[in-house]
Design a protein around this motif. Sequence first.
Motif, PDB file in Angstrom:
ATOM      1  N   GLY A   1     -13.458  43.237  -2.201  1.00 39.74           N
ATOM      2  CA  GLY A   1     -14.243  44.194  -1.450  1.00 39.74           C
ATOM      3  C   GLY A   1     -14.051  44.025   0.043  1.00 39.74           C
ATOM      4  O   GLY A   1     -13.323  43.150   0.497  1.00 39.74           O
ATOM      5  N   SER A   2     -14.734  44.857   0.773  1.00 41.40           N
ATOM      6  CA  SER A   2     -14.648  44.852   2.225  1.00 41.40           C
ATOM      7  C   SER A   2     -15.992  44.428   2.811  1.00 41.40           C
ATOM      8  O   SER A   2     -17.035  44.660   2.222  1.00 41.40           O
ATOM      9  CB  SER A   2     -14.305  46.263   2.720  1.00 41.40           C
ATOM     10  OG  SER A   2     -14.375  46.330   4.125  1.00 41.40           O
ATOM     11  N   THR A   3     -15.935  43.821   3.982  1.00 39.67           N
ATOM     12  CA  THR A   3     -17.163  43.492   4.698  1.00 39.67           C
ATOM     13  C   THR A   3     -17.550  44.610   5.661  1.00 39.67           C
ATOM     14  O   THR A   3     -18.613  44.561   6.267  1.00 39.67           O
ATOM     15  CB  THR A   3     -17.001  42.175   5.493  1.00 39.67           C
ATOM     16  OG1 THR A   3     -15.899  42.316   6.388  1.00 39.67           O
ATOM     17  CG2 THR A   3     -16.770  41.005   4.546  1.00 39.67           C
ATOM     18  N   LEU A   4     -16.687  45.618   5.777  1.00 35.61           N
ATOM     19  CA  LEU A   4     -16.976  46.748   6.655  1.00 35.61           C
ATOM     20  C   LEU A   4     -18.060  47.630   6.037  1.00 35.61           C
ATOM     21  O   LEU A   4     -18.000  47.956   4.850  1.00 35.61           O
ATOM     22  CB  LEU A   4     -15.715  47.580   6.906  1.00 35.61           C
ATOM     23  CG  LEU A   4     -14.549  46.840   7.557  1.00 35.61           C
ATOM     24  CD1 LEU A   4     -13.333  47.747   7.650  1.00 35.61           C
ATOM     25  CD2 LEU A   4     -14.944  46.313   8.928  1.00 35.61           C
TER      26      LEU A   4
ATOM     27  N   SER B   1     -18.814  40.464  -2.751  1.00 31.21           N
ATOM     28  CA  SER B   1     -18.009  41.660  -3.013  1.00 31.21           C
ATOM     29  C   SER B   1     -16.644  41.340  -3.619  1.00 31.21           C
ATOM     30  O   SER B   1     -15.808  42.228  -3.742  1.00 31.21           O
ATOM     31  CB  SER B   1     -17.821  42.453  -1.721  1.00 31.21           C
ATOM     32  OG  SER B   1     -17.141  41.665  -0.763  1.00 31.21           O
ATOM     33  N   ASN B   2     -16.399  40.095  -4.000  1.00 33.88           N
ATOM     34  CA  ASN B   2     -15.121  39.709  -4.595  1.00 33.88           C
ATOM     35  C   ASN B   2     -15.361  38.988  -5.911  1.00 33.88           C
ATOM     36  O   ASN B   2     -16.349  38.269  -6.058  1.00 33.88           O
ATOM     37  CB  ASN B   2     -14.347  38.745  -3.689  1.00 33.88           C
ATOM     38  CG  ASN B   2     -13.794  39.391  -2.450  1.00 33.88           C
ATOM     39  OD1 ASN B   2     -14.181  40.486  -2.064  1.00 33.88           O
ATOM     40  ND2 ASN B   2     -12.885  38.709  -1.797  1.00 33.88           N
TER      41      ASN B   2
ATOM     42  N   CYS C   1     -18.067  48.904   2.127  1.00 40.86           N
ATOM     43  CA  CYS C   1     -18.593  47.800   1.323  1.00 40.86           C
ATOM     44  C   CYS C   1     -19.098  48.217  -0.052  1.00 40.86           C
ATOM     45  O   CYS C   1     -19.457  47.372  -0.866  1.00 40.86           O
ATOM     46  CB  CYS C   1     -19.668  47.038   2.086  1.00 40.86           C
ATOM     47  SG  CYS C   1     -21.163  47.984   2.394  1.00 40.86           S
ATOM     48  N   HIS C   2     -19.074  49.494  -0.351  1.00 39.63           N
ATOM     49  CA  HIS C   2     -19.519  49.993  -1.656  1.00 39.63           C
ATOM     50  C   HIS C   2     -18.405  49.974  -2.706  1.00 39.63           C
ATOM     51  O   HIS C   2     -18.642  50.268  -3.866  1.00 39.63           O
ATOM     52  CB  HIS C   2     -20.040  51.429  -1.520  1.00 39.63           C
ATOM     53  CG  HIS C   2     -18.979  52.403  -1.122  1.00 39.63           C
ATOM     54  ND1 HIS C   2     -18.495  52.476   0.178  1.00 39.63           N
ATOM     55  CD2 HIS C   2     -18.295  53.321  -1.834  1.00 39.63           C
ATOM     56  CE1 HIS C   2     -17.560  53.413   0.232  1.00 39.63           C
ATOM     57  NE2 HIS C   2     -17.419  53.944  -0.972  1.00 39.63           N
TER      58      HIS C   2
END
Length: 187
Positions: free
Chosen positions: A88-91, A68-69, A95-96
């Motif tokens: 991005g986020s891992t949550l 996500s990065n 995460c979208h």
Amino acid sequence: MRVTQTEYLIKDLHYVIRSAMESDARQLSEVRLQIDGETENMDREKGEAYIDQEGFIEIIKEDTNRLSNVFLVAVVNGRIVGFSRCEGSTLKRSCHKVEFGVCVLKEFWGHGIGENILKESIIWADNNGLKKITLNVLETNEKAIKLYKKYGFEVEGVLRSDKLLSDGNYYNTIIMGRLYPSTVRES
């Protein structure tokens, strides 16, 4: 995550946009410090929230290993002249989407570097199933706002009197986002 290197020739300037590598860390630390002193469009003043070589090595490692990065650099004759990150986020609920930021050394403005980094980031996001890219931009950075709108970003909000600049005045931060059509929900 890594992307394929892309070459550009604009106004007689040849440059490449590629994924950041750990060997770029020292240059990135220096370039970030220089850019922060060249413009008030960034969140920081020169020297604030300084990231040293080791700090950039850790960021590059994390961005390379996370789907996500992405961390991109623009390089002219072996010299890093700009960079960007999509983080991005891992949550699960977030995460979208990714948050985007870009900076280019002032002497290289006008060669499409920021625009091409933005395009490469959008391509990366599209290819990786991301549904939204967000960014913050100072209201006085009209050129950047126009560019973001050209690529489908919309104003989602305004943080009023959010930044205090050197003229002693407070300025708004514009929150922008680019949604992918399949995620747009009518209110």
